[in-house]
Design a protein around this motif. Structure first.
Motif, PDB file in Angstrom:
ATOM      1  N   TYR A  11      16.362 -11.859  47.092  1.00 33.12           N
ATOM      2  CA  TYR A  11      16.105 -12.917  46.107  1.00 33.12           C
ATOM      3  C   TYR A  11      15.258 -14.053  46.670  1.00 33.12           C
ATOM      4  N   GLN A  47      13.248 -24.510  40.169  1.00 39.58           N
ATOM      5  CA  GLN A  47      13.206 -23.750  41.409  1.00 39.58           C
ATOM      6  C   GLN A  47      13.676 -24.666  42.536  1.00 39.58           C
ATOM      7  N   VAL A  94      15.119 -10.874  39.147  1.00 36.32           N
ATOM      8  CA  VAL A  94      15.525  -9.738  39.977  1.00 36.32           C
ATOM      9  C   VAL A  94      17.004  -9.491  39.712  1.00 36.32           C
ATOM     10  N   ASP A 124      12.169 -16.177  47.405  1.00 36.58           N
ATOM     11  CA  ASP A 124      10.911 -16.425  46.686  1.00 36.58           C
ATOM     12  C   ASP A 124      10.901 -15.756  45.308  1.00 36.58           C
ATOM     13  N   GLU A 125      12.084 -15.561  44.740  1.00 38.46           N
ATOM     14  CA  GLU A 125      12.185 -14.963  43.404  1.00 38.46           C
ATOM     15  C   GLU A 125      11.634 -15.933  42.356  1.00 38.46           C
ATOM     16  N   GLY A 176      13.492 -20.140  45.671  1.00 29.64           N
ATOM     17  CA  GLY A 176      13.281 -19.305  44.498  1.00 29.64           C
ATOM     18  C   GLY A 176      13.929 -19.874  43.253  1.00 29.64           C
ATOM     19  N   GLU A 187       9.997 -14.179  39.172  1.00 32.88           N
ATOM     20  CA  GLU A 187      10.392 -13.278  38.093  1.00 32.88           C
ATOM     21  C   GLU A 187      11.804 -12.767  38.366  1.00 32.88           C
TER      22      GLU A 187
END
Length: 203
Positions: A169, A86, A176, A171-172, A121, A174
């Motif tokens: 997107y 991340q 998306v 703070d993604e 993210g 999981e």
């Protein structure tokens, strides 16, 4: 200005989430290698025409594939690869994802990607097998490299990615998929609706 390994280490001291997890062995003079995580996502085949104003159909158009036993990527096949890392960018730093030479030389093409300042993210990168051969994907393959650049001036607060209404997107964690929101113009939506009526036999 492209950031060097010295700059990247300094940003990590200021923010441990700048790259997480961080591995010194993946750090080069002016880049950082990023790896495939534990899953990838295939775009599901559908008999219907995909229209970009049908967000629910787009959202349901992905199939999750566990990589624990590997995945054979067939010639021409395209997958989205959430990374094992991340990132969390400062307000004055952008990132570019670039392919690694060893993979392009064997026909694995990584889609370049741009990250706006303030993005945070887990990136999902597009990977296509352009070779004539089946290629095995496994978790942990370092498929790309991050290039960081410091901006000459601080952006306006309201223009930062985290403050945008269409920052789908941000703070993604999981996966998306593709998001279009309200980006399609009224004219584009009208054309789509007219095409769908024609395909369904309506006048």
């Amino acid at each position: 200005m492209v950031l060097t390994d010295v700059d990247i280490r300094q940003l990590l001291k200021e923010n441990k989430n700048f790259i997480s997890p961080f591995n010194e062995h993946k750090l080069s003079a002016a880049s950082y290698d990023v790896s495939i995580g534990s899953v990838v996502y295939e775009i599901a085949v559908t008999a219907n025409v995909v229209t970009l104003n049908d967000q629910p159909s787009i959202d349901n158009g992905y199939t999750k594939v566990d990589l624990s036993e590997g995945l054979i990527l067939k010639p021409g096949q395209y997958v989205l690869c959430p990374l094992a890392e991340q990132i969390s960018l400062p307000d004055n730093v952008i990132a570019r994802v670039m392919p690694r030479t060893r993979y392009t030389r064997m026909g694995l093409l990584l889609a370049p990607q741009y990250c706006n300042p303030s993005y945070s993210g887990t990136l999902s990168l597009g990977l296509r097998n352009a070779s004539p051969n089946n290629v095995m994907l496994v978790p942990g393959l370092s498929i790309g490299q991050l290039i960081f650049e410091r901006l000459e001036h601080q952006p306006s607060e309201n223009k930062l990615y985290r403050n945008q209404p269409g920052s789908f997107y941000q703070d993604e964690i999981e996966f998306v998929g593709a998001k279009f929101g309200n980006e399609l113009s009224d004219e584009a939506n009208q054309v789509y609706e007219a095409m769908l009526r024609k395909l369904s036999g309506e006048n």
